[in-house]
Design a protein around this motif. Structure first.
Motif, PDB file in Angstrom:
ATOM      1  N   ALA A 216       8.756   8.475  33.150  1.00 55.32           N
ATOM      2  CA  ALA A 216       6.920   8.085  33.644  1.00 55.32           C
ATOM      3  C   ALA A 216       6.498   6.406  34.034  1.00 55.32           C
ATOM      4  CB  ALA A 216       6.593   8.621  32.063  1.00 55.32           C
ATOM      5  N   GLY A 217       7.430   6.043  33.918  1.00 58.97           N
ATOM      6  CA  GLY A 217       7.338   5.067  35.012  1.00 58.97           C
ATOM      7  C   GLY A 217       7.358   3.740  33.661  1.00 58.97           C
ATOM      8  N   GLU A 218       7.154   4.214  32.232  1.00 60.51           N
ATOM      9  CA  GLU A 218       6.969   3.601  31.197  1.00 60.51           C
ATOM     10  C   GLU A 218       7.719   2.927  30.659  1.00 60.51           C
ATOM     11  OE1 GLU A 218       4.218   2.901  30.219  1.00 60.51           O
ATOM     12  OE2 GLU A 218       3.008   4.807  31.140  1.00 60.51           O
ATOM     13  N   LEU A 219       8.625   1.460  31.493  1.00 58.88           N
ATOM     14  CA  LEU A 219       9.674   0.946  31.289  1.00 58.88           C
ATOM     15  C   LEU A 219       9.333  -0.078  29.629  1.00 58.88           C
ATOM     16  CD1 LEU A 219      11.911  -1.257  32.119  1.00 58.88           C
ATOM     17  CD2 LEU A 219      10.206  -2.378  33.708  1.00 58.88           C
ATOM     18  N   GLU A 220       8.134  -1.224  29.507  1.00 58.48           N
ATOM     19  CA  GLU A 220       8.529  -1.791  28.713  1.00 58.48           C
ATOM     20  C   GLU A 220       8.208  -0.472  27.487  1.00 58.48           C
ATOM     21  OE1 GLU A 220       6.060  -2.057  31.126  1.00 58.48           O
ATOM     22  OE2 GLU A 220       6.767  -3.883  32.031  1.00 58.48           O
ATOM     23  N   LEU A 250      14.381   0.181  35.242  1.00 55.81           N
ATOM     24  CA  LEU A 250      14.066  -1.026  35.939  1.00 55.81           C
ATOM     25  C   LEU A 250      13.825  -1.041  36.949  1.00 55.81           C
ATOM     26  CD1 LEU A 250      16.089  -3.290  33.262  1.00 55.81           C
ATOM     27  CD2 LEU A 250      13.821  -3.711  33.439  1.00 55.81           C
ATOM     28  N   ALA A 251      15.044  -0.276  37.315  1.00 56.00           N
ATOM     29  CA  ALA A 251      15.489   0.811  38.897  1.00 56.00           C
ATOM     30  C   ALA A 251      14.330   1.599  39.891  1.00 56.00           C
ATOM     31  CB  ALA A 251      16.496   1.082  39.925  1.00 56.00           C
ATOM     32  N   LYS A 252      12.896   1.441  38.870  1.00 54.36           N
ATOM     33  CA  LYS A 252      12.268   2.647  39.969  1.00 54.36           C
ATOM     34  C   LYS A 252      10.711   1.558  39.728  1.00 54.36           C
ATOM     35  CE  LYS A 252       9.234   6.661  38.045  1.00 54.36           C
ATOM     36  NZ  LYS A 252       9.431   8.125  37.348  1.00 54.36           N
ATOM     37  N   SER A 253      10.960   1.025  38.691  1.00 54.84           N
ATOM     38  CA  SER A 253      10.126   0.173  38.808  1.00 54.84           C
ATOM     39  C   SER A 253       9.863  -0.590  40.071  1.00 54.84           C
ATOM     40  CB  SER A 253       9.561  -0.710  37.790  1.00 54.84           C
ATOM     41  OG  SER A 253      10.346  -1.933  37.353  1.00 54.84           O
ATOM     42  N   GLY A 254      10.597  -1.048  40.611  1.00 54.46           N
ATOM     43  CA  GLY A 254      10.150  -2.084  42.011  1.00 54.46           C
ATOM     44  C   GLY A 254       9.957  -3.118  41.832  1.00 54.46           C
ATOM     45  N   LYS A 255       9.224  -4.083  40.049  1.00 55.68           N
ATOM     46  CA  LYS A 255       8.761  -5.117  40.216  1.00 55.68           C
ATOM     47  C   LYS A 255       9.291  -5.897  40.403  1.00 55.68           C
ATOM     48  CE  LYS A 255       5.328  -2.631  36.685  1.00 55.68           C
ATOM     49  NZ  LYS A 255       5.518  -2.777  35.049  1.00 55.68           N
ATOM     50  N   ARG A 256       9.187  -6.875  41.265  1.00 60.76           N
ATOM     51  CA  ARG A 256       9.518  -8.672  40.653  1.00 60.76           C
ATOM     52  C   ARG A 256      10.157  -8.770  39.443  1.00 60.76           C
ATOM     53  NH1 ARG A 256       8.157 -12.429  44.592  1.00 60.76           N
ATOM     54  NH2 ARG A 256       6.113 -11.605  44.973  1.00 60.76           N
ATOM     55  N   GLY A 257      11.365  -9.346  39.928  1.00 56.59           N
ATOM     56  CA  GLY A 257      12.257  -9.611  39.085  1.00 56.59           C
ATOM     57  C   GLY A 257      13.166  -8.224  37.862  1.00 56.59           C
ATOM     58  N   ILE A 295      22.723  -1.512  41.901  1.00 53.52           N
ATOM     59  CA  ILE A 295      22.702  -1.477  43.020  1.00 53.52           C
ATOM     60  C   ILE A 295      20.925  -1.159  43.625  1.00 53.52           C
ATOM     61  CG2 ILE A 295      23.866  -1.270  45.517  1.00 53.52           C
ATOM     62  CD1 ILE A 295      26.481  -0.870  43.888  1.00 53.52           C
ATOM     63  N   ASP A 296      20.857   0.159  43.299  1.00 52.05           N
ATOM     64  CA  ASP A 296      19.152   0.518  43.219  1.00 52.05           C
ATOM     65  C   ASP A 296      18.598  -0.541  43.031  1.00 52.05           C
ATOM     66  OD1 ASP A 296      18.073   2.908  44.728  1.00 52.05           O
ATOM     67  OD2 ASP A 296      17.296   3.504  42.099  1.00 52.05           O
ATOM     68  N   ALA A 297      18.518  -0.957  41.760  1.00 53.27           N
ATOM     69  CA  ALA A 297      17.674  -1.604  41.356  1.00 53.27           C
ATOM     70  C   ALA A 297      17.504  -3.538  42.140  1.00 53.27           C
ATOM     71  CB  ALA A 297      17.750  -2.486  40.101  1.00 53.27           C
ATOM     72  N   TYR A 304      10.630  -8.649  47.103  1.00 50.79           N
ATOM     73  CA  TYR A 304      10.296  -9.962  46.392  1.00 50.79           C
ATOM     74  C   TYR A 304      11.865 -10.673  46.238  1.00 50.79           C
ATOM     75  CZ  TYR A 304       7.093  -6.566  44.506  1.00 50.79           C
ATOM     76  OH  TYR A 304       5.937  -5.833  44.681  1.00 50.79           O
ATOM     77  N   GLU A 305      13.240 -10.543  46.886  1.00 53.38           N
ATOM     78  CA  GLU A 305      14.159 -11.212  46.245  1.00 53.38           C
ATOM     79  C   GLU A 305      14.675 -11.278  48.107  1.00 53.38           C
ATOM     80  OE1 GLU A 305      14.985 -12.204  43.750  1.00 53.38           O
ATOM     81  OE2 GLU A 305      13.777 -11.228  42.545  1.00 53.38           O
ATOM     82  N   PRO A 306      14.256 -12.542  48.475  1.00 56.35           N
ATOM     83  CA  PRO A 306      15.589 -12.245  49.910  1.00 56.35           C
ATOM     84  C   PRO A 306      16.857 -12.610  50.366  1.00 56.35           C
ATOM     85  CG  PRO A 306      14.931 -14.573  49.104  1.00 56.35           C
ATOM     86  CD  PRO A 306      13.917 -14.169  48.622  1.00 56.35           C
ATOM     87  N   ASP A 307      17.806 -12.558  49.021  1.00 58.69           N
ATOM     88  CA  ASP A 307      19.139 -12.609  48.625  1.00 58.69           C
ATOM     89  C   ASP A 307      19.787 -11.076  48.283  1.00 58.69           C
ATOM     90  OD1 ASP A 307      18.284 -13.056  46.283  1.00 58.69           O
ATOM     91  OD2 ASP A 307      20.232 -13.937  46.064  1.00 58.69           O
TER      92      ASP A 307
END
Length: 642
Positions: A216-220, A250-257, A295-297, A304-307
């Motif tokens: 459901a995308g409820e990461l927290e 975490l991987a599904k969220s695609g959020k910064r960090g 890896i998917d994350a 967001y992450e250049p590397d």
């Protein structure tokens, strides 16, 4: 009855539960005698049971009580399934209340499992209300000790709420999570540590809940459940399934960090297992799914992450080393390599993206030809490579791979490598990024072959059309036929959607905005502003008619404004003010470029220049109020006005 139960959001969850349950129990007691008078026993009895005792002929004593009771329960359960949920729960509760001291306990399992059954049926509210009743009766004690709720009840009901999408469902989820934490972690909750160890350590229920929250995308909330499992007071030990659920979130969220947090969680797992290796820590051994998810994350965090691509490939290399050292559980597979290729296709390091993707594909080919079936390239692998070649502007490699796919599929008929609509879209993107003079024709030819195909797998979609449309829009300054080609594409989309009703062909905001930009870049400026304005009004009419796919965005508004500024009409300022008002109505927040364009349009109002200057200055002050930063162009335009 359930209809008398009242939710009071201002009450704490414990008091809400007690109030709802008390109302239901009270209702049950009031209705009990009436139902018994009207219908006899709640469980259908036989004719002899309804006759006066004196009129019943005594028979020799036989051990039939158990069989008769079993038949009654069977009939009752059969009838229960035919009733609406609320009526069924009312009858079931009455039956259990009437037979609470029944030594067979035949009805009790029906009620104990009923909240889970309701949750699986999607009746989240009814399931929660019945759980409240179980709580009340269990807290009351007496003969209801068997009604103790368990983690499985909470897990099923919380997942049902998340699936429902009902307004306020997150408040219900939060309340149930808090109630569950209080119930299974507090030593004063009234549950004995021995009798209730199964409830507190129910890994399956917790894992199901974590994966439901992740889906459901409820990461927290998923992380919160993992920490509760890990706490010493919970009595429940997380396993690799628990950790994998949070990693998936975490991987599904695609959020910064989120990718960094996923890698840190992986490192925590590795410390728990590899540095403190024991039988107890085997349950948290990172597996193939664990590494593939991290890896998917990284692949999803490239913006967001250049590397990010380098970090994804580094994890793949670590998997290869561990497998070579004897750890068979982390043997890289097709998903591992394909996800890393996908990361490179999204990488900011476009210069090497195609080269890295090609090297990884070659490595997969070599291993597969050597007998490693687990790394056989598939359509997703090839499509990811095409996207990487597009990022690196390498049409030669892309064409070679595209042709290879078709040869392989034609020769083998293997569905795993059949080119898909995503494959064709990736190849169209290759041409879009190439910059070659013949790129629009090449992409148009692919689009035509997709449209003429009878294979559903490669029928074009709105992405296919919009990508080719944008290629013509970008060349409208140099290609006289660009506008005509672009209009033809939109007509084909509209015709196909009207004839077939297939949403794949449906034009959207991007379609019309791109066509507007094509007209804007064309040489016929006077004709352009009229056509752009008409297209924009069609978009707004569709949007306000209820079609959210046509909601104009700031690019749509900016395109119309630029068209008016370019035509140097004295009406440009008036039209721009109308557009700013419409933006507010449509909930679109202006940006620096839009304000600059509006000020420039006002500067063209030569018939009432003084008023236009005042309006331009107001817009400048509005930028400050809306926290929109003016730039060098803003000051330049204002300087020209002053």
């Amino acid at each position: 009855m359930y209809t008398s139960i009242i939710d009071q959001k201002q009450l704490p969850m414990q008091r809400q539960r007690q109030r709802r349950a008390a109302i239901m129990v009270s209702s049950t007691s009031c209705n009990m005698s009436t139902q018994q008078k009207q219908h006899g026993s709640i469980i259908t009895s036989n004719d002899d049971d309804e006759k006066p005792a004196s009129s019943i002929k005594r028979q020799p004593q036989k051990n039939t009580k158990k069989n008769n009771n079993s038949n009654k329960i069977h009939n009752f359960h059969t009838n229960l399934r035919k009733l609406p949920a609320r009526e069924a729960e009312d009858k079931l509760f009455h039956a259990v209340h009437q037979y609470e001291v029944d030594p067979t306990n035949s009805l009790k399992p029906l009620l104990w499992h009923r909240p889970e059954q309701l949750a699986q049926m999607g009746a989240a509210r009814e399931a929660q209300e019945l759980l409240d009743v179980m709580h009340h009766l269990y807290d009351e004690g007496r003969h209801y000790h068997w009604l103790r709720p368990q983690v499985t009840h909470y897990s099923s009901i919380i997942n049902a709420w998340m699936r429902s999408g009902e307004a306020g469902y997150l408040d219900q989820v939060d309340g149930l999570l808090q109630e569950m934490e209080d119930l299974f972690s507090s030593p004063s909750c009234g549950l004995s540590s021995v009798a209730d160890a199964d409830a507190r350590s129910n890994q399956i229920a917790y894992n199901k809940l974590i994966h439901g929250l992740a889906k459901a995308g409820e990461l927290e909330r998923a992380e919160r459940m993992l920490e509760q499992m890990s706490s010493s007071s919970s009595g429940c030990v997380p396993d690799i399934v628990s950790f994998n659920g949070v990693l998936h979130a975490l991987a599904k969220s695609g959020k910064r960090g989120s990718a960094q947090r996923a890698e840190e969680l992986l490192q925590r797992l590795e410390v728990m297992h590899y540095e403190q290796n024991s039988n107890a820590n085997e349950i948290v051994r990172p597996d193939l799914y664990t590494y593939n998810t991290v890896i998917d994350a990284w692949a999803k965090s490239c913006k967001y992450e250049p590397d990010a691509a380098e970090r994804a490939e580094a994890l793949l290399r670590r998997m290869e080393e561990m497998y070579a050292s004897g750890n068979k559980s982390v043997k890289p597979d097709t998903v591992s390599y394909t996800t890393v290729i996908d990361a490179w296709s999204k990488s900011g390091n476009k210069a090497v993206a195609g080269e890295r993707a090609d090297a990884l594909l070659k490595s997969m080919d070599d291993m597969f030809l050597s007998g490693n079936e687990d790394v056989k390239p598939n359509v997703f692998t090839f499509t990811a490579c095409l996207n990487a070649f597009a990022a690196s502007n390498d049409p030669a490699r892309a064409e070679a791979l595209f042709e290879r796919m078709h040869r392989m599929f034609d020769a083998t008929g293997n569905e795993d490598i059949r080119p898909s609509v995503e494959t064709y879209n990736a190849m169209i993107k290759v041409w879009a990024h190439s910059g070659r003079d013949d790129a629009p024709e090449q992409a148009q030819a692919l689009l035509s072959s997709m449209n003429e195909s009878s294979k559903p797998m490669i029928m074009p979609n709105v992405i296919s059309f919009n990508t080719v449309l944008n290629m013509w829009a970008l060349r409208a300054c140099t290609r006289p036929d660009a506008v005509e080609r672009a209009e033809d594409i939109v007509k084909v989309m509209e015709s196909l959607y009207e004839d077939k009703g297939d949403p794949r062909y449906k034009p959207n905001e991007r379609t019309y905005t791109t066509l507007m930009k094509c007209w804007l870049r064309s040489s016929g400026v006077r004709d352009a502003v009229e056509r752009v304005d008409n297209l924009f009004e069609v978009m707004r009419k569709m949007y306000h008619g209820g079609d959210s796919d046509f909601k104009p965005n700031h690019i749509s508004y900016l395109t119309v404004m630029i068209a008016w500024v370019k035509c140097e009409s004295t009406d440009a300022g008036r039209r721009t003010e109308e557009l700013l008002s419409q933006m507010q109505m449509d909930g679109v927040r202006p940006n620096t470029a839009i304000i600059n364009c509006a000020i420039e349009a006002l500067s063209q109002c030569t018939d009432n220049f003084d008023e236009a200057v005042v309006q331009a200055e107001k817009l400048l002050f509005t930028m400050n109020d809306m926290d929109i930063q003016p730039n060098e162009n803003t000051l330049k335009i204002m300087h020209n006005i002053w």
